[in-house]
Scaffold this active site. Structure first.
Site, PDB file in Angstrom:
ATOM      1  N   LYS A 132       0.842  -1.208   0.000  1.00 57.22           N
ATOM      2  CA  LYS A 132       0.000   0.000   0.000  1.00 57.22           C
ATOM      3  C   LYS A 132       0.873   1.253   0.000  1.00 57.22           C
ATOM      4  O   LYS A 132       0.773   2.112   0.867  1.00 57.22           O
ATOM      5  CB  LYS A 132      -0.967  -0.017   1.182  1.00 57.22           C
TER       6      LYS A 132
HETATM    7  P1  OMP Z   1      -6.769 -12.109   6.050  1.00 52.73           P
HETATM    8  O1  OMP Z   1      -7.846 -11.284   6.637  1.00 52.73           O
HETATM    9  O2  OMP Z   1      -5.906 -12.802   7.065  1.00 52.73           O
HETATM   10  O3  OMP Z   1      -7.281 -13.045   4.976  1.00 52.73           O
HETATM   11  O4  OMP Z   1      -5.739 -11.108   5.326  1.00 52.73           O
HETATM   12  C1  OMP Z   1      -6.144 -10.085   4.469  1.00 52.73           C
HETATM   13  C2  OMP Z   1      -4.941  -9.479   3.778  1.00 52.73           C
HETATM   14  O5  OMP Z   1      -5.397  -8.592   2.771  1.00 52.73           O
HETATM   15  C3  OMP Z   1      -4.050  -8.666   4.706  1.00 52.73           C
HETATM   16  O6  OMP Z   1      -2.715  -8.748   4.225  1.00 52.73           O
HETATM   17  C4  OMP Z   1      -4.597  -7.260   4.537  1.00 52.73           C
HETATM   18  O7  OMP Z   1      -3.623  -6.267   4.787  1.00 52.73           O
HETATM   19  C5  OMP Z   1      -4.997  -7.252   3.057  1.00 52.73           C
HETATM   20  N1  OMP Z   1      -6.099  -6.323   2.682  1.00 52.73           N
HETATM   21  C6  OMP Z   1      -7.285  -6.308   3.388  1.00 52.73           C
HETATM   22  O8  OMP Z   1      -7.522  -7.117   4.296  1.00 52.73           O
HETATM   23  N2  OMP Z   1      -8.242  -5.386   3.067  1.00 52.73           N
HETATM   24  C7  OMP Z   1      -8.109  -4.502   2.051  1.00 52.73           C
HETATM   25  O9  OMP Z   1      -9.027  -3.741   1.763  1.00 52.73           O
HETATM   26  C8  OMP Z   1      -6.925  -4.522   1.302  1.00 52.73           C
HETATM   27  C9  OMP Z   1      -5.973  -5.481   1.569  1.00 52.73           C
HETATM   28  C10 OMP Z   1      -4.928  -5.656   0.553  1.00 52.73           C
HETATM   29  O10 OMP Z   1      -4.519  -4.662  -0.045  1.00 52.73           O
HETATM   30  O11 OMP Z   1      -4.583  -6.782   0.220  1.00 52.73           O
END
Ligand code: OMP
Length: 273
Positions: A97
């Site tokens: 990000k």
């Molecule tokens: P879990 O919730 O463990 O599946 O992880 C989600 C991953 O996606 C993490 O690395 C977050 O930082 C990322 N993420 C989000 O959860 N929400 C978003 O809106 C954007 C991201 C991202 O950019 O991947």
């Protein structure tokens, strides 16, 4: 091979829209891995080997590696190199990000695309397309711009009405019409907001992939997310799950348990494509 082509080939080859998030947390690793010299790399390697044939991408989030200091960054680099050498068909997305003024972005580009050899990176849109030029100019790399995030408070700013439309719709349109001139842009759209995802797909058409976090630990609904975001060809999505897959077990069987979860989620996604 550029990111867009590599991603499309991985969707087809593995018949999968699933992306495994490589977000290792030292507290949550199996005890026998925690004590190794390079615990994140050892953990990732086992997860990668167990799931590489059932994913379209891997997505490490840099925060977890930065938390370990310099050793974390070296283990992130080793993870990226391992995927490129062992599974060259699978793209690696760095979730960082990033975004700053252009001059500073040059340094980010060097670190992320050249030093860490990532295929794509997540970016904030807030500084505008002019500032993002160093990323956008890398035609071979994916520039995945945050559009509608998965978190509960996403709407605080993203839903603000600008000229009668929510801000996230302006971001989607701006990326599609102005920033994606080289065909290397994608959008982040959370699985937890399927109605918004549907609106964004209508705005940008079928040519842009969505990185879709929010499945698994964050509770997004697979059926609703897939139906809202899939293209007319049945692809266009990179559906990420990290904790829901990588921590399926914290025993000796963690990699097999991760594989079982990955296959289950891949198949569930495929049911609704
Ligand atoms: P879990 O919730 O463990 O599946 O992880 C989600 C991953 O996606 C993490 O690395 C977050 O930082 C990322 N993420 C989000 O959860 N929400 C978003 O809106 C954007 C991201 C991202 O950019 O991947």
């Amino acid at each position: 091979m550029d990111f867009t082509t590599k991603l499309a080939a991985a969707w087809a080859k593995n018949n999968s829209l699933l992306c495994v998030g490589l977000d290792p947390d030292i507290e949550k690793l199996p005890a026998f891995i925690k004590n190794q010299d390079e615990p994140f790399f050892a953990f990732n390697k086992a997860i990668i080997d167990a799931t590489a044939d059932s994913v379209c991408a891997f997505k490490p989030n840099v925060a977890f590696y930065e938390a370990l200091g310099t050793s974390g960054i070296e283990q992130l680099k080793k993870t990226s190199s391992y995927i490129h050498e062992t599974y060259p068909d699978i793209p690696v997305i760095l979730d960082a990000k990033r975004a700053d003024i252009g001059n500073t972005n040059d340094a980010y580009v060097t670190h992320i695309f050249d030093y860490l050899a990532m295929d794509a990176v997540t970016l904030h849109p807030y500084l505008g397309g002019e500032a993002l030029q160093p990323f956008l100019a890398r035609k071979d790399k994916g520039c995945i711009v945050l559009c509608r995030t998965s978190n509960p408070g996403a709407g605080e700013l993203q839903d603000l009405l600008v000229d009668g439309k929510p801000l996230y719709e302006h971001v989607a349109r701006q990326v599609a019409e102005t920033w994606n001139l080289q065909g290397n842009c994608q959008l982040v759209v959370g699985a937890t907001y399927p109605a918004e995802m549907k609106a964004i797909r209508q705005i940008v058409g079928d040519d842009m992939a969505f990185l879709v976090p929010g499945i698994g630990a964050q509770g997004g609904d697979v059926e609703q997310a897939v139906k809202a975001g899939v293209t007319s060809k049945g692809d266009g999505l990179i559906i990420n799950s990290a904790r829901g897959i990588i921590y399926a077990s914290n025993g000796e069987d963690f990699a097999e348990a991760a594989r079982a979860e990955a296959l289950k989620l891949r198949d569930e996604i495929n049911k609704y494509r």
